[in-house]
Design an enzyme around this catalytic site. Structure first.
Site, PDB file in Angstrom:
ATOM      1  N   HIS A   1      -7.365   1.203  -5.917  1.00 12.05           N
ATOM      2  CA  HIS A   1      -7.627   0.024  -5.011  1.00 12.05           C
ATOM      3  C   HIS A   1      -8.183  -1.412  -5.541  1.00 12.05           C
ATOM      4  CE1 HIS A   1      -7.906  -1.301  -0.784  1.00 12.05           C
ATOM      5  NE2 HIS A   1      -9.095  -0.156  -0.159  1.00 12.05           N
TER       6      HIS A   1
ATOM      7  N   ASP B   1     -16.795   7.984  -1.665  1.00 14.35           N
ATOM      8  CA  ASP B   1     -15.816   7.619  -0.622  1.00 14.35           C
ATOM      9  C   ASP B   1     -15.045   8.561  -0.128  1.00 14.35           C
ATOM     10  OD1 ASP B   1     -13.212   6.400  -0.246  1.00 14.35           O
ATOM     11  OD2 ASP B   1     -12.646   6.473  -1.791  1.00 14.35           O
TER      12      ASP B   1
ATOM     13  N   ARG C   1     -13.322  -8.596   1.690  1.00 16.23           N
ATOM     14  CA  ARG C   1     -12.772  -8.214   1.162  1.00 16.23           C
ATOM     15  C   ARG C   1     -11.395  -8.907   1.897  1.00 16.23           C
ATOM     16  NH1 ARG C   1     -10.060  -3.111   1.799  1.00 16.23           N
ATOM     17  NH2 ARG C   1      -8.540  -4.232   0.626  1.00 16.23           N
TER      18      ARG C   1
ATOM     19  N   ARG D   1       1.022  -1.242  -0.428  1.00 12.22           N
ATOM     20  CA  ARG D   1       0.374   0.407  -0.276  1.00 12.22           C
ATOM     21  C   ARG D   1       1.225   1.599   0.037  1.00 12.22           C
ATOM     22  NH1 ARG D   1      -4.912   1.514   3.587  1.00 12.22           N
ATOM     23  NH2 ARG D   1      -6.479   0.122   1.725  1.00 12.22           N
TER      24      ARG D   1
ATOM     25  N   CYS E   1     -16.713   1.789   0.838  1.00 11.70           N
ATOM     26  CA  CYS E   1     -14.933   1.101   1.435  1.00 11.70           C
ATOM     27  C   CYS E   1     -14.707   1.294   2.850  1.00 11.70           C
ATOM     28  CB  CYS E   1     -14.013   1.090   0.130  1.00 11.70           C
ATOM     29  SG  CYS E   1     -13.496   2.972   0.355  1.00 11.70           S
TER      30      CYS E   1
ATOM     31  N   GLN F   1     -10.050  -3.548  -3.005  1.00  7.58           N
ATOM     32  CA  GLN F   1     -11.230  -3.265  -2.340  1.00  7.58           C
ATOM     33  C   GLN F   1     -12.586  -3.838  -3.772  1.00  7.58           C
ATOM     34  OE1 GLN F   1     -12.501  -2.242   0.148  1.00  7.58           O
ATOM     35  NE2 GLN F   1     -14.335  -2.135  -0.388  1.00  7.58           N
TER      36      GLN F   1
HETATM   37  N1  NVA Z   1      -9.736   7.114  -0.991  1.00 10.48           N
HETATM   38  C1  NVA Z   1      -9.543   6.009   0.061  1.00 10.48           C
HETATM   39  C2  NVA Z   1     -10.078   4.987   0.146  1.00 10.48           C
HETATM   40  C3  NVA Z   1      -9.633   4.214   1.800  1.00 10.48           C
HETATM   41  C4  NVA Z   1     -10.219   2.483   1.540  1.00 10.48           C
HETATM   42  C5  NVA Z   1      -8.088   6.961   0.580  1.00 10.48           C
HETATM   43  O1  NVA Z   1      -7.218   6.690  -0.653  1.00 10.48           O
HETATM   44  O2  NVA Z   1      -8.096   7.035   1.563  1.00 10.48           O
HETATM   45  N1   CP Z   2     -11.503  -0.240   2.562  1.00  9.57           N
HETATM   46  C1   CP Z   2      -9.616  -0.201   3.211  1.00  9.57           C
HETATM   47  O1   CP Z   2      -9.319  -0.150   2.203  1.00  9.57           O
HETATM   48  O2   CP Z   2      -9.608   0.103   3.936  1.00  9.57           O
HETATM   49  P1   CP Z   2      -8.437   0.220   5.311  1.00  9.57           P
HETATM   50  O3   CP Z   2      -7.760   1.634   4.490  1.00  9.57           O
HETATM   51  O4   CP Z   2      -8.685  -0.012   6.776  1.00  9.57           O
HETATM   52  O5   CP Z   2      -7.063  -0.847   4.768  1.00  9.57           O
END
Ligand code: NVA
Ligand code: CP
Length: 300
Positions: free
Chosen positions: A129, A219, A287, A102, A259, A132
């Site tokens: 992502h 989101d 997930r 990540r 998500c 997800q």
């Molecule tokens: N768009 C959000 C998704 C989190 C799972 C982020 O990147 O923070």
């Molecule tokens: N939706 C998601 O990816 O959650 P986290 O940021 O908690 O991993």
């Protein structure tokens, strides 16, 4: 399929195969049937950003599959002190059987895949992502049967989630509509691809986008790494919210997905969130099953 870097890399058949495998793994888990397909294997999980779901579901997923997972915060790795990604990739390839990462730049994930010799899984970048959205597609399919022909609508920031929903939706034959502010549109190249490969629309009008939708997605307005823009974004995105009016514009039995984490009264009202909490937390659970399927496909 050698890696999961972004959903547009996968064929429709590969996506559906992952979803079928995920359904099977969910059944096995629920019925206590052993499924140690990754016995003796190790997954490294590199995090440059925070996580609740991704971290825990990958770690528990590897345990379920008979393998082990290592949490590797970039702050504690030499990569956080500037060791080149191409060296990190070559070193970790000699210890591990797969890496989930990540991070911010999609290019970093692609570079790991290029320089390493083990499967790389994208656990979220600023661009997309995919893990997800595999869970999201699984959840919709589980509740609605076929994905093809269903209309998905995404309201909000044209961010990583939006990009992956467009890719996953179009690949599986869903109709995809997006409503977002003009200057926060999804990736331009991806939108062009979507329009050429399926039924895709992008508008400023949330009710038009939501009309007759089978499933609504949203989101956060400010993603990880955009904390300093949060106040300004609240002004821009005001109105890009899933609320009663948006739900009323959609099909009477519309599903709502998020998500998570969610910001109530920003991108979604508390009322709509709680009315659809069952679907949203099933999505979070999925997930685990969807990612186990990805790991089995890539690492078994
Ligand atoms: N768009 C959000 C998704 C989190 C799972 C982020 O990147 O923070
Ligand atoms: N939706 C998601 O990816 O959650 P986290 O940021 O908690 O991993």
């Amino acid at each position: 399929m050698n890696h999961l870097l972004k959903l547009t890399d996968l064929s429709t058949a590969e996506i559906l195969d992952i979803l079928d495998t995920a359904d099977r793994l969910k059944y096995q888990k629920k019925h206590g049937i052993e499924h140690h397909y990754l016995k003796g294997k190790a997954l490294g999980m590199i995090f440059r950003k925070s996580s609740t779901r991704t971290r825990v579901s990958f770690e528990v997923g590897m345990y379920d599959l008979g393998g082990t997972a290592l949490f590797l915060s970039s702050q504690d790795l030499q990569i956080g002190r500037g060791e080149p990604v191409q060296d990190t990739a070559r070193v970790l390839s000699r210890y591990l059987d797969g890496i989930m990462i990540r991070t911010f730049d999609q290019e970093e994930v692609e570079a790991l895949a290029e320089h390493g010799s083990i499967p790389i899984i994208n656990g979220l970048t600023d661009y997309c992502h995919p893990c997800q959205v595999l869970a999201d597609l699984m959840t919709v399919r589980e509740r609605r049967g076929d994905l093809a022909g269903q209309k998905m609508c995404y309201i909000g920031d044209g961010n990583n989630m939006c990009n992956s929903l467009i890719a996953g939706g179009i690949k599986t034959g869903m109709k995809v509509s997006v409503a977002c502010p003009q200057e926060y549109a999804p990736d331009a190249e991806l939108m062009k691809w979507a329009a050429e490969n399926g039924a895709f629309t992008c508008t400023r009008n949330i009710l038009e986008a939501a009309a007759d939708a089978d499933v609504l997605f949203t989101d956060v307005w400010a993603s990880m790494g955009q904390e300093s823009e949060a106040e300004q974004r609240k002004k821009v995105f005001k109105g890009y919210q899933i609320n009663d009016a948006v739900v009323a514009a959609a099909k009477p039995d519309v599903m709502v997905q998020h998500c998570l984490p969610a910001h109530r009264e920003e991108e979604i009202t508390e009322k709509v969130f709680e009315a659809h909490a069952d679907e949203i937390f099933e999505e979070a659970e999925n997930r685990l099953h969807a990612q186990k399927a990805v790991m089995v496909k890539l690492m078994a």
